[in-house]
Design a protein around this motif. Structure first.
Motif, PDB file in Angstrom:
ATOM      1  N   ALA A   1      54.444  18.370 -19.646  1.00  9.11           N
ATOM      2  CA  ALA A   1      55.762  18.524 -20.271  1.00  9.11           C
ATOM      3  C   ALA A   1      55.711  19.689 -21.243  1.00  9.11           C
ATOM      4  CB  ALA A   1      56.157  17.243 -21.016  1.00  9.11           C
ATOM      5  N   ARG A   2      56.875  20.215 -21.565  1.00  6.23           N
ATOM      6  CA  ARG A   2      56.983  21.313 -22.514  1.00  6.23           C
ATOM      7  C   ARG A   2      56.549  20.844 -23.905  1.00  6.23           C
ATOM      8  NH1 ARG A   2      60.257  25.971 -23.421  1.00  6.23           N
ATOM      9  NH2 ARG A   2      61.010  26.165 -25.551  1.00  6.23           N
ATOM     10  N   GLN A   3      55.685  21.628 -24.548  1.00  8.39           N
ATOM     11  CA  GLN A   3      55.278  21.344 -25.930  1.00  8.39           C
ATOM     12  C   GLN A   3      55.254  22.638 -26.723  1.00  8.39           C
ATOM     13  OE1 GLN A   3      51.992  18.563 -26.909  1.00  8.39           O
ATOM     14  NE2 GLN A   3      51.674  18.418 -24.694  1.00  8.39           N
ATOM     15  N   ARG A   4      55.820  22.571 -27.918  1.00 10.46           N
ATOM     16  CA  ARG A   4      55.761  23.656 -28.895  1.00 10.46           C
ATOM     17  C   ARG A   4      55.544  22.970 -30.240  1.00 10.46           C
ATOM     18  NH1 ARG A   4      56.109  25.790 -24.574  1.00 10.46           N
ATOM     19  NH2 ARG A   4      57.523  27.457 -23.893  1.00 10.46           N
ATOM     20  N   ILE A   5      54.307  22.866 -30.673  1.00 10.87           N
ATOM     21  CA  ILE A   5      53.999  22.119 -31.890  1.00 10.87           C
ATOM     22  C   ILE A   5      53.119  22.971 -32.795  1.00 10.87           C
ATOM     23  CG2 ILE A   5      52.977  20.030 -32.864  1.00 10.87           C
ATOM     24  CD1 ILE A   5      53.488  18.677 -30.159  1.00 10.87           C
ATOM     25  N   LEU A   6      53.568  23.166 -34.033  1.00  8.13           N
ATOM     26  CA  LEU A   6      52.842  23.918 -35.040  1.00  8.13           C
ATOM     27  C   LEU A   6      52.480  22.976 -36.184  1.00  8.13           C
ATOM     28  CD1 LEU A   6      51.887  26.689 -36.220  1.00  8.13           C
ATOM     29  CD2 LEU A   6      54.193  26.910 -37.199  1.00  8.13           C
ATOM     30  N   ARG A   7      51.209  22.940 -36.528  1.00  4.22           N
ATOM     31  CA  ARG A   7      50.748  22.066 -37.618  1.00  4.22           C
ATOM     32  C   ARG A   7      49.934  22.871 -38.623  1.00  4.22           C
ATOM     33  NH1 ARG A   7      49.179  18.908 -32.933  1.00  4.22           N
ATOM     34  NH2 ARG A   7      50.629  17.161 -32.596  1.00  4.22           N
ATOM     35  N   ALA A   8      50.132  22.556 -39.880  1.00  7.00           N
ATOM     36  CA  ALA A   8      49.340  23.146 -40.951  1.00  7.00           C
ATOM     37  C   ALA A   8      48.698  22.018 -41.756  1.00  7.00           C
ATOM     38  CB  ALA A   8      50.210  24.007 -41.855  1.00  7.00           C
ATOM     39  N   PHE A   9      47.392  22.064 -41.890  1.00  9.42           N
ATOM     40  CA  PHE A   9      46.645  21.044 -42.628  1.00  9.42           C
ATOM     41  C   PHE A   9      46.169  21.658 -43.942  1.00  9.42           C
ATOM     42  CE2 PHE A   9      46.311  20.137 -38.149  1.00  9.42           C
ATOM     43  CZ  PHE A   9      46.490  18.776 -38.064  1.00  9.42           C
TER      44      PHE A   9
ATOM     45  N   LEU B   1      55.851  21.216 -37.355  1.00 10.18           N
ATOM     46  CA  LEU B   1      57.118  21.617 -36.758  1.00 10.18           C
ATOM     47  C   LEU B   1      57.001  21.417 -35.253  1.00 10.18           C
ATOM     48  CD1 LEU B   1      59.938  22.955 -36.903  1.00 10.18           C
ATOM     49  CD2 LEU B   1      58.798  25.164 -36.603  1.00 10.18           C
ATOM     50  N   ASP B   2      57.834  20.523 -34.720  1.00 11.49           N
ATOM     51  CA  ASP B   2      57.882  20.295 -33.277  1.00 11.49           C
ATOM     52  C   ASP B   2      59.169  20.941 -32.769  1.00 11.49           C
ATOM     53  OD1 ASP B   2      58.122  19.404 -30.670  1.00 11.49           O
ATOM     54  OD2 ASP B   2      57.339  17.404 -31.100  1.00 11.49           O
TER      55      ASP B   2
ATOM     56  N   HIS C   1      64.815  30.517 -37.828  1.00 16.07           N
ATOM     57  CA  HIS C   1      65.074  29.820 -39.095  1.00 16.07           C
ATOM     58  C   HIS C   1      64.239  28.544 -39.190  1.00 16.07           C
ATOM     59  CE1 HIS C   1      67.809  27.415 -36.580  1.00 16.07           C
ATOM     60  NE2 HIS C   1      67.780  26.503 -37.533  1.00 16.07           N
ATOM     61  N   HIS C   2      63.816  27.979 -38.043  1.00 17.08           N
ATOM     62  CA  HIS C   2      62.919  26.818 -38.081  1.00 17.08           C
ATOM     63  C   HIS C   2      61.601  27.178 -38.767  1.00 17.08           C
ATOM     64  CE1 HIS C   2      65.655  24.637 -35.621  1.00 17.08           C
ATOM     65  NE2 HIS C   2      65.411  25.308 -34.517  1.00 17.08           N
ATOM     66  N   LEU C   3      61.086  28.368 -38.466  1.00 18.70           N
ATOM     67  CA  LEU C   3      59.832  28.789 -39.099  1.00 18.70           C
ATOM     68  C   LEU C   3      60.031  29.075 -40.579  1.00 18.70           C
ATOM     69  CD1 LEU C   3      58.294  31.037 -36.319  1.00 18.70           C
ATOM     70  CD2 LEU C   3      57.495  28.801 -37.080  1.00 18.70           C
ATOM     71  N   ASP C   4      61.233  29.521 -40.961  1.00 16.45           N
ATOM     72  CA  ASP C   4      61.513  29.707 -42.384  1.00 16.45           C
ATOM     73  C   ASP C   4      61.461  28.366 -43.112  1.00 16.45           C
ATOM     74  OD1 ASP C   4      61.850  32.409 -41.959  1.00 16.45           O
ATOM     75  OD2 ASP C   4      64.032  32.287 -41.810  1.00 16.45           O
TER      76      ASP C   4
ATOM     77  N   PRO D   1      67.358  21.209 -31.576  1.00 17.62           N
ATOM     78  CA  PRO D   1      66.744  21.873 -32.718  1.00 17.62           C
ATOM     79  C   PRO D   1      65.394  21.246 -33.046  1.00 17.62           C
ATOM     80  CG  PRO D   1      68.388  20.310 -33.476  1.00 17.62           C
ATOM     81  CD  PRO D   1      68.452  20.300 -31.972  1.00 17.62           C
ATOM     82  N   GLY D   2      64.511  21.997 -33.620  1.00 18.07           N
ATOM     83  CA  GLY D   2      63.174  21.503 -33.922  1.00 18.07           C
ATOM     84  C   GLY D   2      63.180  20.410 -34.975  1.00 18.07           C
ATOM     85  N   THR D   3      62.064  19.679 -35.041  1.00 19.32           N
ATOM     86  CA  THR D   3      61.900  18.596 -36.012  1.00 19.32           C
ATOM     87  C   THR D   3      60.790  18.960 -36.983  1.00 19.32           C
ATOM     88  OG1 THR D   3      62.566  16.953 -34.371  1.00 19.32           O
ATOM     89  CG2 THR D   3      61.396  16.153 -36.319  1.00 19.32           C
ATOM     90  N   LEU D   4      61.077  18.905 -38.264  1.00 18.96           N
ATOM     91  CA  LEU D   4      60.098  19.199 -39.307  1.00 18.96           C
ATOM     92  C   LEU D   4      59.615  17.896 -39.914  1.00 18.96           C
ATOM     93  CD1 LEU D   4      58.732  21.453 -41.047  1.00 18.96           C
ATOM     94  CD2 LEU D   4      60.653  21.210 -42.637  1.00 18.96           C
ATOM     95  N   LEU D   5      58.285  17.736 -39.985  1.00 16.66           N
ATOM     96  CA  LEU D   5      57.700  16.540 -40.579  1.00 16.66           C
ATOM     97  C   LEU D   5      56.710  16.931 -41.667  1.00 16.66           C
ATOM     98  CD1 LEU D   5      57.641  16.098 -37.148  1.00 16.66           C
ATOM     99  CD2 LEU D   5      57.319  13.760 -37.981  1.00 16.66           C
TER     100      LEU D   5
END
Length: 399
Positions: A239-247, A255-256, A141-144, A261-265
């Motif tokens: 450290a653990r990283q899961r970061i998705l960015r769209a430019f 989305l981090d 649902h984070h990706l949604d 739960p993930g953080t949306l910026l």
């Protein structure tokens, strides 16, 4: 435990989990919340049965989960199989289920080559039996939420995905470690491509690839139409990283999800968290699979398209990966931890070696590399790996 009268619990004759490691145990924990009390839950773990028995006793699950020998069980019609053992065993395990007409959900990577993923697809068609990839991020649902926010950044031109794992981390109550026998590419490309599919509806193709740290870090440059995709995959990171960015033309969405739960910026500003659904991604995926296994509709997120594409890209990427690694080894450019990583992956790929075996094989392979063996190409490197492993038998190194 919730009673089987509750309408959201699935009733199956039995569910057989092939695997007994960390992730298989996480799957069982979720599984027990989804199936009825009458559903027989069984686990198979040929290489870790002792540890599995201890886990079942320590968690109080020994009365609910039965440890069995795979070839001695005969699941009744209507049962289902979950494959969560070592990656190199996925193909054989899934084919075992399909020949018995048992619907099967296969952990990533479904198989180690695109051709083998097609063997699973064809096996499912031949036996008229469901075979589904366990691509859990297709149910996130984070990706949604991320996808819905993309309108704020305009037409997406560039995407970045950073996926970093530390050497060991505490996840789901146990220590998580990677499988040294498969590359970070094979391990993580299915996750990355399920994320690209869910967030952008895209199936990027490989443009270029570079490796660092002896293969512990891989940078992939991909494209889909006019969009570019930069993918960083790394093991033994800080450290653990899961970061998705769209430019996009109007801004950036990030989305981090390194920590749940993930953080949306959006342009650096944190957005309110979306309400969490009842099921997490793993539970949602398993619930959809059990519904289909019970004769219900097949959720599109269980189809094989993304797994097939990920397998094809993995094949191309692995060919380039081997070329890069052979060049680095041939030129003597790897030393210290970087060389240690490369040697461990090479030696463990054909099968796990214990401590004494690995020391014997590692010493021999290092000697051959120092003599310039790698300059002759990948075929000679593989031959040297086999010879080094053979020494563990002739030297008497205990298994």
């Amino acid at each position: 435990m919730t009673t089987n009268q509750e309408p959201d619990r699935t009733s199956l004759p039995s569910v057989l989990v092939l695997g007994g490691g960390r992730w298989a145990r996480v799957i069982v924990d979720v599984l027990l919340t989804l199936v009825s009390d009458e559903t027989s839950v069984q686990m198979v773990s040929p290489s870790g049965a002792g540890d599995l028995v201890q886990w079942l006793e320590a968690t109080g699950r020994k009365d609910r989960v039965m440890l069995v020998e795979r070839d001695e069980v005969d699941p009744p019609p209507g049962s289902a199989v979950l494959v969560a053992n070592a990656a190199e065993s996925h193909l054989e395990s899934a084919l075992w289920a399909l020949t018995r007409r048992l619907p099967v959900l296969v952990e990533k990577p479904m198989a180690l080559t695109g051709a083998d993923v097609r063997r699973l697809r064809d096996g499912g068609a031949r036996h008229d039996t469901l075979v589904a990839p366990a691509l859990v991020f297709r149910f996130s649902h984070h990706l949604d939420s991320f996808r819905a926010a993309l309108a704020k950044c305009g037409i997406v031109e560039r995407v970045e995905l950073v996926w970093v794992d530390p050497a060991a981390e505490w996840r789901h109550g146990t220590t998580k470690r990677y499988d040294a026998g498969i590359s970070v590419l094979e391990d993580c490309i299915p996750h990355a491509f399920s994320i690209f599919d869910r967030a952008f509806g895209a199936s990027p193709t490989l443009e270029n690839l570079a490796i660092d740290r002896g293969g512990a870090k891989v940078l992939m440059m991909l494209s889909s139409g006019t969009q570019t995709y930069d993918l960083v995959l790394e093991r033994n990171g800080a450290a653990r990283q899961r970061i998705l960015r769209a430019f996009g033309r109007s801004g950036m969405v990030e989305l981090d999800f390194s920590i749940e739960p993930g953080t949306l910026l959006i342009d650096g500003a944190t957005q309110p968290a979306a309400p969490a659904p009842r099921d997490g991604p793993l539970a949602a995926m398993m619930r959809a699979f059990f519904l289909a296994a019970n004769g219900g509709p097949i959720d599109p997120r269980l189809t094989l398209d993304t797994a097939l594409h990920a397998g094809d890209v993995t094949d191309i990427a692995m060919a380039r990966y081997r070329e890069c690694l052979a060049s680095l080894l041939g030129d003597g450019l790897l030393a210290g931890p970087d060389l240690d990583y490369a040697i461990a992956e090479l030696l463990q790929r054909p099968g796990r070696l214990d401590g004494p075996q690995f020391e014997v094989a590692s010493a021999e392979l290092r000697l051959q590399l120092a003599r310039g063996l790698a300059r002759r190409g990948w075929g000679d490197i593989e031959a040297a790996v086999c010879a080094a492993r053979d020494l563990t038998v002739t030297s008497g190194a205990a298994h």
